[in-house]
Design an enzyme around this catalytic site. Structure first.
Site, PDB file in Angstrom:
ATOM      1  N   LYS A   8      41.047  42.285  25.869  1.00  0.00           N
ATOM      2  CA  LYS A   8      39.818  41.507  25.880  1.00  0.00           C
ATOM      3  C   LYS A   8      38.810  42.161  24.949  1.00  0.00           C
ATOM      4  O   LYS A   8      38.511  43.339  25.089  1.00  0.00           O
ATOM      5  CB  LYS A   8      39.269  41.464  27.310  1.00  0.00           C
ATOM      6  CG  LYS A   8      37.862  40.932  27.424  1.00  0.00           C
ATOM      7  CD  LYS A   8      37.373  40.884  28.863  1.00  0.00           C
ATOM      8  CE  LYS A   8      35.922  40.422  28.901  1.00  0.00           C
ATOM      9  NZ  LYS A   8      35.345  40.474  30.245  1.00  0.00           N
TER      10      LYS A   8
ATOM     11  N   VAL B 184      38.811  38.026  42.605  1.00  0.00           N
ATOM     12  CA  VAL B 184      38.103  37.261  41.581  1.00  0.00           C
ATOM     13  C   VAL B 184      38.045  38.025  40.262  1.00  0.00           C
ATOM     14  O   VAL B 184      38.235  37.480  39.199  1.00  0.00           O
ATOM     15  CB  VAL B 184      36.670  36.938  42.044  1.00  0.00           C
ATOM     16  CG1 VAL B 184      35.896  36.253  40.937  1.00  0.00           C
ATOM     17  CG2 VAL B 184      36.725  36.039  43.267  1.00  0.00           C
TER      18      VAL B 184
ATOM     19  N   ALA C 201      38.793  39.959  35.046  1.00  0.00           N
ATOM     20  CA  ALA C 201      38.360  40.392  33.726  1.00  0.00           C
ATOM     21  C   ALA C 201      37.537  41.652  33.907  1.00  0.00           C
ATOM     22  O   ALA C 201      36.813  41.791  34.879  1.00  0.00           O
ATOM     23  CB  ALA C 201      37.524  39.310  33.051  1.00  0.00           C
TER      24      ALA C 201
ATOM     25  N   ILE D 259      34.294  44.966  38.816  1.00  0.00           N
ATOM     26  CA  ILE D 259      35.104  46.186  38.803  1.00  0.00           C
ATOM     27  C   ILE D 259      34.305  47.348  38.211  1.00  0.00           C
ATOM     28  O   ILE D 259      34.434  48.485  38.636  1.00  0.00           O
ATOM     29  CB  ILE D 259      36.440  45.936  38.066  1.00  0.00           C
ATOM     30  CG1 ILE D 259      37.332  45.066  38.973  1.00  0.00           C
ATOM     31  CG2 ILE D 259      37.137  47.245  37.712  1.00  0.00           C
ATOM     32  CD1 ILE D 259      38.689  44.720  38.400  1.00  0.00           C
TER      33      ILE D 259
END
Lengths: 503, 507
Positions: free
Chosen positions: B78, B47, B50, B345
């Protein structure tokens, strides 16, 4: 439209009241109507303020020229504090006023390299790796350097009465109203002060009342829920004997803090005298007996009078109630170790400026201020308590008791993690940073059992080179610093009138 | 010299391979040996595509070449997260990776902005963020840390394929000495007295023993949860989403930000990568069923779906301790917070980076363990409160989930944060924890909470001058942002995954 806080009254004495007034005046100018009620001073000619480097930041914001501290307050810049006799046969150590943590590569602190080096036979004391400590030892004054890992700074010994007068001159010269008085009555409406009544009958209303009256806590002490919580368990000394001796020449680059059987004695260099403070536990020795011993403990003759005052380390349960906020020792008190006294006022003032209330009817800032001040106070208390807890003076009842008393849990965690791995868990609102705690703990003989495993990624050769390079860098850096005499003779002596600025 | 510590990592997803790569890269072989057990039969939860800017610190610390990693993982840059329809329908704001206003005024800038608004200035706080402006104009360049200019006041993260990132780290970790064993755990052997894990017995019959076990087994939490019985603290009353549907779609505009759009029963992410766009719908099964959610997700795609939506089930919360006995859980085995702010993360990374300095010897020192747990508590709780803020601070009443969230009771610490900001723009600070005042400011104001008053410290500048200065800064920022390369062209030059020639073109 809500009513903004427009009328502010600061009540108190000595440097804290003028520091507070100066900060409010210089931050908000005419945005608030500021009045000072100056209570009778507690200062005597022997009083001294020993300060930490961040105080220079406050002076800069106020526009107070440092040269005045040297010319008017007889300040001597000191880059550290030297602790002796805290551990029986252990060597004295200097805790330098370093600016930034030494860097041992990546995010490793230099102390990690030192811990490993020591396990492999390195015998160089930790203080040799502190630029502040080495400047202090050499009687020199830290100067700016490009290299962040080598930065250090200085605090001052200040003549307390002269510093107070200087701040007062600065504030009243700016047009702030002030009046010398005592408080006859505090009119309260629940959690709010509606007015204070002075001894001459004058009644003063305000939106916000700032209590900078020190341990007397003339305002906050009358507010509900502000009971005093004592920290004597960990900071046992309850008396201070203050005296003066002749100036030490050449000026030492440090304050000297020596433990003795019933407390500690501090020597704070000033240009025209040496301030001597003996901080002790009255359960162990009387002031009279101590006075007899003082010349021997201080290692210099006493000139002039000696005075005793009480100490009561601890904190108020609440430090901001309704429209009454405590700054300085009306909020919390500490031991005079580690130049804490003025720092207490300074840190409270800084937080009051950031959380300065905007609405006269409600003060939601109070709860946050109270929490921040409590955390700040607890962290400072722990720093001081560590001196007592880690002492190795055996067979002195006071010092035995200090070792045996369980440390506060917040301090015990720091001691534990440091002993295990050489790391310092820092909490929110810490005055002292990682390198300060490291030099405190190591100086008092707490040597970590193991080090960060990343240190082993550095080869033995690189490790030795890094250690030697830092020693060499510091020797060179200190060699380039001026002596205190050179530094003071370069400082211009401005006329006092210069501080009177545009109102 | 002591024998090296034998570390066994169970699970080879992002968490497992980040842990393996971190340990083997930062700790020399004489101190620890790292083995990793994984099974290709067990799926990987991918998942978290990002990331947060902290990931760069991790990559730098372990010696990852950025451009190489980006090529290998189809990565793009990003600069923040755009939130659409959160707070109120029609709202759009960016939570940027960088300060608002001049870098040296960060402590006071938003107070000046509130004051200027009261004087009639019409602007959003993001108008003063370089990262937000660059994101809005789809441009990107690396920050120049050596110039104290506008364009040094931001950081960046990545969008990448987390599966490819673990594969990349696996190559790196194996190259540096991590031994990988393929297999499924049949039994976990424990010391009968201490309860410490002594070995993992695999279905193949192989036994893998170790001194320290790192549980990266995902939601199952096979070692920490199942074997050692670490309790679970449920946070789903505040973070009600318990499902996610994920589906990739064909590549469209390579915008340098994650987009999070509030939906009828949760929210939808959009994460542009070089080769495709990642999409997903995080929702609450109390408010929508799986099929409805899937069709809602597919309807909302801007490009053609690649494959069928994949369903994940979860519960927000965490293990009450992350380190128990000789077992440390990292990643989903330690807890779950929905990916609203791309923290999955980060939580893996922070666990590894806090474990390494506190790494035990053959016997666990409880002092080190307790400290690790204390630090992880702070991380989890502070992220949790920040996520709850997004749900709580809403005036939407068009769907049941938003009415529930607006009315729910939240932790007292969060209520106070909201009230202090509303009162006079005060933002609490903390030392440990991911989200700085910049983040809190972005979400507060972006979701419609404008302070009623501001710090009187902001009164120093005269009125006319203030508004003029704000306007000037905003226009300087825009000009500078417009000078940068379009994000897709920068990617082509720097780290194009398709182009072998990209290496030569690197600046």
């Amino acid at each position: 439209m809500k009513r903004r806080v427009e009328q502010v009254v600061v009540v108190g004495a000595d440097a804290p009241v003028w520091m507070t007034a100066a900060a409010i005046y210089s931050s908000f100018g005419r945005g608030v109507r500021l009045r000072v009620v100056e209570l009778p001073s507690h200062l005597r000619p022997v009083d001294v303020y020993s300060t930490l480097p961040p105080l220079a930041g406050l002076h800069n914001r106020l526009g107070l020229d440092e040269a005045l501290l040297f010319s008017v307050c007889k300040a001597v810049p000191v880059a550290g504090q030297r602790f002796s006799n805290w551990s029986g046969a252990g060597a004295p150590f200097i805790r330098g006023h370093d600016d930034s943590p030494p860097v041992g590569g990546g995010d490793l602190s230099f102390s990690q390299l030192w811990i490993k080096g020591r396990q492999q036979g390195l015998r160089t004391a930790f203080e040799n790796f502190s630029p502040g400590a080495m400047a202090a030892k050499a009687g020199r004054v830290p100067i700016p350097t490009e290299r962040a890992e080598l930065r250090s700074a200085y605090g001052y010994g200040l003549d307390a009465a002269a510093y107070t007068a200087l701040l007062k001159h600065f504030v009243t010269g700016g047009g702030v109203e002030s009046k010398s008085a005592t408080i006859a009555d505090v009119e309260r409406d629940g959690d709010f002060i509606s007015a204070i009544v002075l001894a001459d009958g004058e009644r003063i209303e305000a939106d916000l009342f700032v209590d900078a009256s020190g341990p007397q806590a003339v305002l906050i002490g009358r507010m509900p829920g502000t009971e005093f919580e004592s920290w004597r368990e960990w900071l046992p000394c309850d008396r201070m004997l203050l005296a003066s001796g002749n100036a030490l020449r050449p000026y030492p680059g440090f304050s000297q803090i020596s433990a003795f059987g019933q407390g500690w004695v501090g020597l704070f260099p000033l240009q025209d005298r040496t301030a001597i403070a003996a901080v002790f536990d009255s359960r162990e020795i009387s002031a009279k007996d101590l006075l007899d011993k003082l010349p021997v403990l201080a290692g210099l003759p006493i000139a002039g009078e000696a005075v005793v005052s009480n100490l009561a380390p601890g904190i108020r349960q609440r430090t901001w109630v309704g429209n009454c906020v405590a700054v300085g020792e009306s909020a919390f008190s500490l031991d005079p170790l580690d130049a804490a006294q003025l720092h207490i006022a300074h840190t409270c003032i800084s937080h009051l400026m950031t959380l300065f209330p905007v609405e006269a009817a409600a003060f939601p800032e109070a709860e946050l201020y109270d929490e921040i001040i409590r955390r700040t106070a607890v962290n400072l208390r722990d720093f001081q308590a560590a001196h007592y807890k880690l002492n190795r003076r055996f067979d002195d009842p006071l010092w035995d008791r200090c070792r045996d008393t369980a440390a506060p849990q917040t301090l015990q965690r720091k001691l534990d993690i440091f002993a295990a791995r050489g790391r310092i868990p820092l909490y929110d609102d810490e005055t002292f940073q990682e390198h300060d705690w490291e030099s405190l703990f190591i100086g008092h003989g707490l040597i970590p059992q193991s080090y960060d495993p990343r240190v082993d990624a550095v080869s033995d050769q690189d490790q030795i080179a890094a250690v030697n390079r830092r020693l060499q860098d510091i020797v060179e850096l200190v060699g380039a610093m001026p002596t205190i005499d050179q530094f003071l003779s370069c400082s211009p002596a401005p006329e006092l009138t210069e501080v009177a600025h545009d109102a | 010299m002591n024998e090296p510590l034998n570390i066994v990592i169970l699970g080879g997803g992002t968490a497992g391979w980040m842990a393996a790569a971190g340990l083997v890269s930062l700790i020399p072989p004489g101190r620890c040996r790292v083995r990793l057990v994984e099974s290709e039969e067990i799926g990987i939860v991918g998942v978290g595509e990002a990331t947060f800017p902290e990931i760069k610190n991790f990559n730098d610390a372990i010696g990852v070449d950025e451009a190489e990693m980006m090529r290998a993982t189809q990565a793009a840059f990003k600069l923040g997260i755009e939130f659409v329809d959160w707070g109120f329908e029609g709202s759009r704001y960016i939570h940027p990776f960088g300060v608002h206003g001049p870098a040296n005024m960060a402590h006071i800038f938003h107070h000046l902005w509130v004051r200027a608004r009261q004087l009639g200035l019409n602007s959003d706080i993001e108008d003063y963020s370089f990262a937000a402006q660059a994101a809005r104009s789809c441009r990107f360049e690396l920050p120049d840390a050596h110039r104290p200019a506008i364009n040094s006041a931001y950081t960046y993260a990545y969008h990448f394929d987390a599966g490819l990132y673990s594969r990349y780290l696996r190559g790196l970790a194996e190259g540096r000495g991590v031994i990988r064993t393929e297999g499924k755990v049949q039994r976990v052997a424990q010391d009968p007295e201490t309860g410490d894990i002594s070995s993992l017995e695999l279905e193949s019959g192989e036994t893998i023993s170790g001194d320290l076990f790192i549980d990266c087994s995902g939601f199952r939490s096979l070692l920490l949860g199942e074997t050692l019985g670490a309790g679970w603290e449920d946070w789903s009353k505040w973070l009600v989403c318990d499902r996610a549907l994920a589906v990739p779609s064909e590549r469209d505009e390579l915008s340098p930000y994650t987009r999070s759009t509030a939906m009828e029963a949760g929210w939808r992410w959009r994460i542009p990568l070089q080769h495709r766009t990642g999409n997903g719908y995080v929702f609450s099964s109390h408010f929508i069923d799986d099929d409805e959610a899937a069709s809602s997700l597919l309807r909302s795609l801007e490009t053609k779906a690649v494959g069928e939506p994949r369903l994940l089930k979860f519960q927000s919360g965490r293990r009450v301790v992350n380190w128990k006995n000789n077992c440390v859980a990292v990643g989903l085995a330690s807890g779950f917070l929905e990916p609203l702010e791309s923290t999955s993360i980060y939580l893996v990374q922070i666990a590894i980076m806090q474990l390494i300095p506190l790494l035990p010897s053959k016997t666990v020192d409880p002092r080190l363990r307790d400290e690790f747990n204390r630090l992880m508590d702070l991380q989890y709780e502070r992220i949790r409160d920040f996520l709850i803020l997004h749900y709580k601070l809403t005036s939407r009443d068009d769907a049941e989930i938003w009415r529930y969230c607006a009315a729910m009771e939240v932790p007292d610490s969060l209520t106070r944060k909201i009230e202090l900001f509303r009162h006079s723009g005060i933002i609490e600070r903390y030392r440990e924890g991911l989200f700085t005042p910049i983040s809190w400011l972005s979400v507060f104001t972006g979701q419609g909470l404008i302070p009623e008053s501001y710090s009187p410290l902001a009164d120093a500048t005269p009125d006319e001058k203030l508004v003029a200065q704000m306007d000037q800064f905003r226009s300087d920022l825009r000009d500078r942002a417009e000078e940068m390369l379009p994000h897709d062209r920068f990617i082509d030059r720097y780290c194009n995954a398709q182009s072998a020639a990209a290496v030569e073109a690197r600046p």
